[in-house]
Motif scaffolding. Structure first.
Motif, mmCIF file in Angstrom:
data_model
loop_
_atom_site.group_PDB
_atom_site.id
_atom_site.type_symbol
_atom_site.label_atom_id
_atom_site.label_comp_id
_atom_site.label_asym_id
_atom_site.label_seq_id
_atom_site.Cartn_x
_atom_site.Cartn_y
_atom_site.Cartn_z
ATOM 1 N N THR A 59 0.795 -1.014 0.101
ATOM 2 C CA THR A 59 0.083 -0.132 -0.092
ATOM 3 C C THR A 59 0.844 1.129 0.060
ATOM 4 O O THR A 59 1.623 1.347 0.882
ATOM 5 C CB THR A 59 -0.909 0.123 1.247
ATOM 6 N N GLY A 60 0.888 2.058 -0.934
ATOM 7 C CA GLY A 60 1.585 3.232 -1.343
ATOM 8 C C GLY A 60 2.792 3.139 -1.500
ATOM 9 O O GLY A 60 3.700 3.871 -1.498
ATOM 10 N N GLY A 61 3.253 1.990 -1.943
ATOM 11 C CA GLY A 61 4.530 1.691 -2.490
ATOM 12 C C GLY A 61 4.627 0.730 -3.803
ATOM 13 O O GLY A 61 3.522 0.399 -4.474
ATOM 14 N N PRO A 62 5.700 0.390 -4.210
ATOM 15 C CA PRO A 62 5.794 -0.438 -5.332
ATOM 16 C C PRO A 62 5.469 -1.998 -5.270
ATOM 17 O O PRO A 62 5.090 -2.229 -4.123
ATOM 18 C CB PRO A 62 7.362 -0.526 -5.943
ATOM 19 N N THR A 63 4.952 -2.499 -6.238
ATOM 20 C CA THR A 63 4.404 -4.050 -6.245
ATOM 21 C C THR A 63 5.897 -4.836 -6.158
ATOM 22 O O THR A 63 6.635 -4.629 -7.262
ATOM 23 C CB THR A 63 3.493 -4.360 -7.271
ATOM 24 N N PHE A 64 5.862 -5.792 -5.233
ATOM 25 C CA PHE A 64 7.103 -6.698 -5.434
ATOM 26 C C PHE A 64 6.486 -8.003 -5.771
ATOM 27 O O PHE A 64 5.307 -8.318 -5.349
ATOM 28 C CB PHE A 64 7.636 -6.871 -3.926
ATOM 29 N N HIS A 65 7.380 -8.730 -6.737
ATOM 30 C CA HIS A 65 6.982 -9.901 -7.505
ATOM 31 C C HIS A 65 7.663 -11.063 -6.776
ATOM 32 O O HIS A 65 8.976 -10.917 -6.626
ATOM 33 C CB HIS A 65 7.139 -9.853 -8.809
ATOM 34 N N LEU A 66 7.199 -12.043 -6.418
ATOM 35 C CA LEU A 66 7.850 -13.370 -6.062
ATOM 36 C C LEU A 66 7.376 -14.592 -7.140
ATOM 37 O O LEU A 66 6.459 -14.835 -7.150
ATOM 38 C CB LEU A 66 7.210 -13.729 -4.565
ATOM 39 N N CYS A 67 8.622 -15.023 -7.652
ATOM 40 C CA CYS A 67 8.569 -16.096 -8.704
ATOM 41 C C CYS A 67 8.628 -17.330 -8.038
ATOM 42 O O CYS A 67 9.562 -17.772 -7.481
ATOM 43 C CB CYS A 67 9.745 -15.780 -9.459
ATOM 44 N N LEU A 68 7.368 -17.941 -8.080
ATOM 45 C CA LEU A 68 7.277 -19.333 -7.361
ATOM 46 C C LEU A 68 7.606 -20.482 -8.755
ATOM 47 O O LEU A 68 6.867 -20.264 -9.609
ATOM 48 C CB LEU A 68 6.096 -19.634 -6.973
ATOM 49 N N ARG A 69 8.616 -21.215 -8.509
ATOM 50 C CA ARG A 69 8.970 -22.024 -9.558
ATOM 51 C C ARG A 69 9.410 -23.398 -8.871
ATOM 52 O O ARG A 69 9.662 -23.623 -7.831
ATOM 53 C CB ARG A 69 10.513 -21.479 -9.979
ATOM 54 N N ALA A 70 9.037 -24.520 -9.741
ATOM 55 C CA ALA A 70 9.113 -25.797 -9.411
ATOM 56 C C ALA A 70 9.178 -26.660 -10.584
ATOM 57 O O ALA A 70 8.822 -26.420 -11.650
ATOM 58 C CB ALA A 70 8.019 -26.341 -8.625
#
Length: 1416
Positions: free
Chosen positions: A737-748
């Protein structure tokens, strides 16, 4: 019914009589309406709404009645209508006659009525009297007539009422009495009245108007009639738009003009004249000092460097600003702000020199004021009113409705305060008063702050602050912001309102807003000019930031040129900041160590923050350039544009589950930390994870404080989501909220365990019964997941006919069950790590001459695709043909020579056969006796020996073993049976008989042979996996692998008996093993075994104290699955074990050193003591604690975990010992500092220490460490490295030891013990002062945080404690609790006192309490 009034109900009465002989029950209703209800009532008289839509107009009472024969009932018919109209309704009467239960209508009545309204005709609805009073006229009464006529169809009774100054008179203008009877008017009658008006009802010469109402009421009806009466009396009057002219406070020696609009509001001609009222107490003139009324804080006596100087500097902006230049003020009537110079007005005036001197003297006086000051009133001045005020024109004439502007001029003499009343006299009219007031002074103002600190601020939101400009003087002034901006672009300072006027004793609040646009610190300045004074500079500073989070996961930076470049720049920037911090604070270093390698995935948190700030800044600047390039109408930086500043693409975090077996559920705990200084709220958009197998248990987190951590679990279930095999990845956005969007790459990578088999079919050649043959196949795990497998044998099922007799069926079933297994797989199960290979042996042991076929199923756990192995073979059974098959001998006489017969034996097989008699062959019996002595039978009582040709004896190793065994038995019997030759002669036979009795439980099984045509694979996959782990990077030659397989094949049948010996490091000496090894050509000598066991990795950890040697050694041992040892722990184990010659020798040396030390101490003390007395218990400070235990279980001593604990403990004690030794050396050698350079490289002999050996014999003295010979120390190390836990490898924790002259000597002994291991590594750990200091500071900060957290929890516990918990405390705990509560209350009162003082004395935030006037 007759006509009725519309404002009152009408009634009609009638009777109903029952003239019949039966009782009647009557019910009345109105046609078209619902039945009457008793509670219904007629509307109120004042109601204006018609009741017809709601109910009938007529109501009948009573509605329900019962009439017996001859009875009469009175009825009342009531009608009402609120409007004049004609109404017709029908009343229905239903009756129940007699005993019948049915209503019957017996009559209907039509009712008609006309409702009318009263009507009175008036001659006039409005009567107006108008009187014009000239100065020479006299006021008299006025009369007007009013006629009343009744035009309604009913007679009326009228009551008249009117208020003063009006009254009622008859036609002869005679007053009527107030209590007179109502006036009755018949239909069409007309009556004449007179209205009288008295214009002199009030005193005074002002225009007055009287408005009254003549009320006409009707007695028959609530209707009222009204007649408006108005009386106007006019005098010569004027109207002024204001009666008070306040010039306010103007600059000294200037003048100001006000205008008053004067209008003739009467219909008469007006003459007027102006004058001043000077003899009134309201009119006064005086001088006031130029010092404004303000408060100066009392300050304590300051010393040099007193922090209170900051308060003085903070209030420097509030000092009154004196006039330095002449001012020009031109005012407009009724306007608080002066008009520009180009407007119409009197000529400008200049400040006179005497006034300037007065202002300067007043300013000097102002700086000396220390108390509140009031205005000092002086005696009235000798100035005339005409010198202060001027009025133009002084007199004049105005026609009706004409207006004229009167000019009032105020001459502002220096520091003058004037209140004068001006009079305007009207001929024949009133005298008007106008209050004139004015004051002259100088400009004075103050600003509440000159430096605005916004602190931490969102860089994409406006930093807003308020700046208060207070007019502390009496002169209003104009202000303006220099170089103002009306746009809200990033980096542009916006001050609103930028211009304005501030009246005396007023203040103007200016809103200062600034959009940083980029993260980082900012500092902007702007100037405000008040009047003609010098501009004041205002500074706005702060730091732009954004909410952010950090995950404990690697980031996807490698391979991205943009991110790698930004990372390099961020690293250089962080290093520069560190260098700058070190330069500013000498001797201090930061606790941040940046990684050296750019390709590191786990980055330092500070480096990540710097990188994110640089990426956000770059994106924000690009967005601002795009906005500036847009047209002016589109370049509005609204909320949507500010949100675009946060849409930056940051390197995503990577959570790689690796290879996941379909059916398994993998979980991972992720930590999210708030690395920003602002509370952060975030949530994960779990909708993107639908049908991907990933699930995230992360709810919305709100207001996570700074440096706090939130954990959540990521779960991957590929089978639950029906995921196909292969790679899957999904990008999970975590919205801040009020900041950038962080992405989490889930890999398997979804996979299924599988194996590759070298052959899918195995066909054995013909094998004789009694022999076995083995074939080897290889399993290979080519995937990246471990694989667990097991083998099941699938043979054709032979069913027994159920219709056979029970005894026959039972016999057949037993035969099927007792049938031995022909095909055998070794091993039956195992585990294969990724890339590992395993050899599996298939043994074929036929029992009869037939063809065998079987299917081996290799099942793989968690896999639906097993492997099939077709196995087939043919058995050859030895057969002999006898001719004749039956030998018949004739009858014989006793004691005759006997008879002989010849039998021809033929071998029809293709291989030679040896046959013998079980009853008469002595060699067979002897061999049976020898074989029964062996202990190498398997679970099926089968013994594998090398195959022998017909006519050959048993293997020489077995015969030698038997001879040695017999010799030992004979020696024992000789000792027990001396002097008995017969017993010695019969010893052999008795031994054989005793052996037969002892081994009776063993069945006389067949001794099978082992074919030498095929090599043998290892016994178990554990040994193979160990060798593979050690030699994963090097491939063995074919001969080496073959020898290893033969060795394991020869030792396979020894698994159960020699497993424990292998674990203990002992070598097996079984005759069967030696025979098989000789047959296969395998070298099983101790030297060969030792060479096989030296294949593991060897690592030596060395470094200075406090460099983390022990933790590094434990980590490496866990990584490689090796043993973690130390030299001292091995020597202590060898001394305590007493099982090796080297250990016994080391024990003797330590014991000798202890005895010598005891003698020496006894000689030094002058006492004769027994050197054999133990000193360990009386010398606790010389004992070296170890974590060994001598409980008899030596395998526990050899375990990796126990050795790790022992080595770790000894390494810690070694550092303490060396530290104490160095401390002693510093105290005992005063010249050590001078010769330190020359003796620095000399070997340091460790001091002797008393050893704690729990297995010391009774009466044995304590052991003292000593320097062991190199060969003894090397032998101890070599023997220990031959144990099974060191096959995989070994890690040595340091070279410090009490049993070697120096570390170099210890290193040489270790290298000799390692011998020719292929992989030997030496790790040298070093640590500079910066890293050591960083670790120390980090540990200190961690300890402080833990203490603060413990204090916070304790405080929360005290606040939440209830009465029951308090009563359960002891008296001491209650006293501690009370003291804690009192301390909290004192802190709270102190904080409240400081807050009050800060408000009163304007103490800045963070100012220490000790510098306040009352002290701390």
């Amino acid at each position: 019914m007759v006509a009725g009034d519309s404002r009152s109900p009408c009634f009609y009465h009638f009777n109903i009589t029952n003239k019949g002989r039966r009782t009647h029950q009557l019910f009345w209703t109105t046609e078209g309406f619902a039945p009457f209800r008793q509670r219904d009532r007629l509307p109120a008289l004042g109601s204006t709404k018609d009741s017809s839509p709601q109910g009938p107009v007529f109501r009948l009472r009573p509605l329900r009645m019962e009439l017996i024969p001859g009875s009469t009932m009175e009825m009342i018919l009531e009608g009402f209508s609120s409007t004049p109209r004609v109404v017709t309704e029908r009343l229905l009467c239903h009756a129940i006659i007699g005993s019948r239960m049915v209503k019957t209508q017996i009559m209907q009545v039509d009712v008609t009525c006309e409702f009318i309204a009263p009507v009175l005709q008036l001659s006039s609805r409005e009567i107006t009297f108008r009187v014009l009073k000239q100065p020479s006229d006299v006021l008299t009464t006025q009369h007007q007539t009013l006629d009343l006529k009744n035009i309604s169809s009913l007679p009326l009774s009228v009551v008249l009422r009117v208020e003063q100054p009006f009254s009622l008179c008859d036609a002869a203008q005679q007053p009527l009495s107030v209590d007179s009877q109502p006036l009755k008017l018949e239909t069409g009658e007309k009556h004449h009245l007179t209205i009288r008006f008295n214009p002199a009802y009030e005193e005074g010469l002002n225009i007055r108007v009287a408005e009254r109402v003549l009320t006409i009421r009707f007695l028959e009806h609530p209707l009222e009639e009204h007649v408006a009466i108005r009386g106007e009396v006019y005098f010569p009057n004027l109207h002024m738009d204001t009666t008070t002219v306040d010039f306010g406070c103007i600059l000294n020696d200037t003048e100001d003009v006000r205008y008053v609009e004067m209008t003739n509001c009467s219909p008469l001609f007006v003459r007027y004249r102006w004058s001043f009222l000077t003899d009134s107490h309201v009119s006064q003139m005086r001088f006031s000092p130029p010092v404004p009324k303000y408060f100066i804080k009392p300050q304590p006596k300051k010393e040099e460097g007193d922090p209170m100087e900051s308060l003085a500097s903070a209030d420097s902006s509030s000092h009154d600003m004196d006039v330095k230049e002449p001012a020009q003020v031109v005012g407009a009537a009724g306007e608080p702000a002066p008009e520009p110079a180009d407007t119409d007005g009197p000529p400008e005036t200049q400040l006179l020199p005497p006034a300037v001197k007065e202002l300067q003297s007043a300013a000097e006086t102002q700086s000396l004021v220390e108390e509140p000051m009031q205005f000092v009133e002086n005696e009235p001045l000798a100035l005339g009113v005409e010198e202060v005020f001027d009025i133009l024109p002084l007199y004049g004439e105005l026609q009706p409705g004409e207006s004229q502007q009167v000019t009032f001029t105020f001459f502002g003499h220096a520091n003058l305060v004037v209140h004068i009343t001006a009079l305007c006299e009207v001929e024949g009219g009133p005298t008007y008063e106008v209050m004139l007031s004015g004051e002259a002074s100088v400009i004075s103002y103050r600003l509440d702050v000159t430096e605005i600190d916004c602190g931490l601020q969102l860089f994409n939101e406006f930093a807003e602050a308020e700046l208060t400009l207070q007019n502390s003087g009496k002169v209003g002034f104009q202000y303006r912001v220099l170089s103002p901006s009306d746009s809200s672009l990033p980096g542009v300072l916006l001050v609103l309102p930028s211009t304005g006027y501030v009246g005396p004793s007023q203040e103007q609040v200016m809103n200062v807003s600034y959009l940083p646009g980029v993260p980082g610190a900012f500092c902007r300045t702007f100037q405000i000019q008040v009047g003609h004074l010098e501009p004041e500079t205002i500074t706005l500073k702060g730091e732009g930031s954004f909410p952010r989070i950090c995950l404990d996961l690697p980031r996807n930076i490698r391979g991205n040129e943009k991110y790698e470049k930004i990372l390099q720049e961020a690293r250089e920037k962080v290093e520069k900041e560190n260098q700058r911090d070190e330069a500013v604070v000498p001797g201090e270093v930061t606790a941040t160590e940046t990684p050296v390698d750019d390709t590191d995935t786990m980055l330092d948190i500070r480096l990540q923050m710097q990188m994110e700030e640089m990426l956000v800044e770059e994106h924000a600047l690009e967005q601002q350039k795009l906005l500036v390039s847009c047209p002016p109408e589109d370049s509005v930086f609204d909320k949507r544009a500010r949100q675009r500043l946060l849409r930056v693409q940051l390197p995503e975090y990577i959570l790689d589950f690796g290879y996941v077996i379909l059916g398994n559920i993998q979980t991972h705990i992720v930590k999210i930390t708030n690395t920003g200084q602002l509370p952060v709220s975030f949530c994960a958009d779990g909708r993107v994870l639908r049908d991907t197998g990933f699930t995230v248990e992360l709810d919305r987190v709100t207001n996570l404080p700074y440096c706090e951590t939130q954990t959540f679990e990521v779960r991957f279930d590929p089978q639950g989501a029906n995921m196909p095999l292969g790679e899957t990845d999904v990008l999970l956005p975590i919205k801040v909220t009020g900041g950038p969007t962080f992405h989490l790459c889930l890999r398997a990578w979804v996979t299924m365990p599988s194996l590759c088999i070298s052959r899918d079919s195995l066909e054995f050649s013909a094998v004789q019964c009694g022999q076995c043959k083995e074939e080897t196949i290889q399993l290979y795990n080519q995937f990246q997941v471990p694989c667990k497998w097991f083998v099941t044998l699938k043979e054709p099922v032979k069913k027994v006919d159920k219709y056979l007799p029970a005894s026959v069926r039972r016999k057949l079933l037993q035969e099927l069950k007792a049938k031995p297994c022909v095909f055998e797989v070794l091993p039956l199960a195992g585990d294969l790590t990724p890339g590992q290979r395993c050899n599996m042996r298939v043994r074929f042991t036929p029992t009869e001459e037939t063809s065998y076929r079987c299917e081996l199923k290799i099942n793989i756990c968690q896999s639906s695709q097993p492997l099939q192995l077709q196995v087939s073979g043919h058995g050859l059974e030895p057969q002999l043909e006898f001719d004749p098959p039956v030998l018949e001998l004739g009858p014989l006489l006793p004691y005759s020579d006997g008879a002989a017969g010849t039998v021809v034996v033929k071998n029809p097989c293709e291989f030679p056969i040896e046959f013998y008699s079980l009853e008469f062959d002595p060699q067979y019996l002897a061999e049976e006796q020898i074989l029964r002595m062996l202990k190498d039978y398997d679970c099926r009582n089968t013994l594998l020996l090398p195959p022998r040709a017909p006519g050959e004896n048993l293997p020489p190793e077995v015969l030698e073993y038997y001879q040695d065994h017999q010799k030992r038995l004979q020696d024992e019997q000789t000792k027990s049976r001396t002097g008995d030759p017969a017993g010695q002669d019969n010893a052999s036979g008795e031994d054989v008989q005793s052996l037969l009795d002892q081994e009776g439980e063993h069945s006389a099984g067949i001794s099978h042979s082992l074919s030498s045509h095929y090599s043998v694979i290892p016994l178990s996959t554990s040994d193979e996996s160990q060798s593979n782990k050690v030699d994963t990077k090097s491939e063995k030659g074919e001969e080496e692998e073959e020898n290893l397989e033969k060795r394991h094949g020869a030792a396979e049948h020894q698994q159960s008996t020699s497993g424990s010996k292998e674990d203990a490091g002992e070598l097996d000496d079984s005759p069967v093993l030696r025979a098989i090894a000789r047959h296969l050509g395998i070298d099983i000598s101790p030297e060969s075994r030792a060479a096989q066991n030296r294949r593991g990795i060897a690592i030596i950890i060395h470094g200075a104290p406090l460099t983390g040697k022990t933790s590094a050694a434990v980590a490496l041992s866990r990584h490689y699955g090796t043993a973690c040892l130390s030299i001292d722990s091995l020597v202590m184990e060898a001394i305590s074990d007493r099982s090796s010659s080297a250990g016994l020798q080391a024990r003797e040396l330590c014991l000798r050193a202890a005895i010598e030390q005891s003698h020496k101490e006894a000689e030094d003390a002058g006492q004769s003591t027994d050197p054999s007395a133990p000193r360990l218990s009386t010398e606790p400070r010389h004992s070296l604690e170890t974590n060994q235990s001598n409980s008899g279980d030596k395998t526990s001593v050899h375990s990796t975990s126990s050795r790790s604990r022992v080595s770790a403990g000894i390494s810690r004690r070694k550092s303490d010992i060396h530290a104490s030794q160095s401390h002693k050396l510093h105290h005992t050698d005063p010249t050590g500092s001078q010769g330190s350079s020359s003796s620095h490289h000399l070997p340091c002999v460790p001091a002797q220490q008393w050893l704690s050996i729990e297995s010391s014999a009774a009466g044995e003295t304590g052991l003292l460490s000593c320097m062991l010979p190199d060969d003894v120390l090397g032998a101890i190390l070599s023997e220990r490295l031959q144990l099974s836990d060191c096959y995989q490898g070994v890690v040595f924790d340091g070279l410090e030891t009490l049993f070697a002259r120096s570390m170099a000597t210890a290193l040489l002994c270790l290298l000799k013990a390692f011998n020719n291991r292929p992989y030997i590594y030496f790790v040298n750990l070093f640590q500079d002062f910066a890293s050591w200091r960083a670790k120390e500071m980090s540990a200190k900060e961690q300890e402080e945080r833990e203490q603060e957290e413990a204090a916070r929890r304790e405080k929360a516990r005290l606040q939440e404690m209830d009465e029951e918990e308090y009563d359960a405390l002891t008296e001491e705990q209650k006293a501690q609790f009370d003291d804690s509560i009192l301390q909290i209350q004192r802190e709270r009162r102190r904080s409240v006192s400081f807050a009050w003082a800060a408000l009163q004395y304007d103490v800045p935030e963070g100012f220490p309490c000790s510098h306040l006037p009352w002290g701390s």
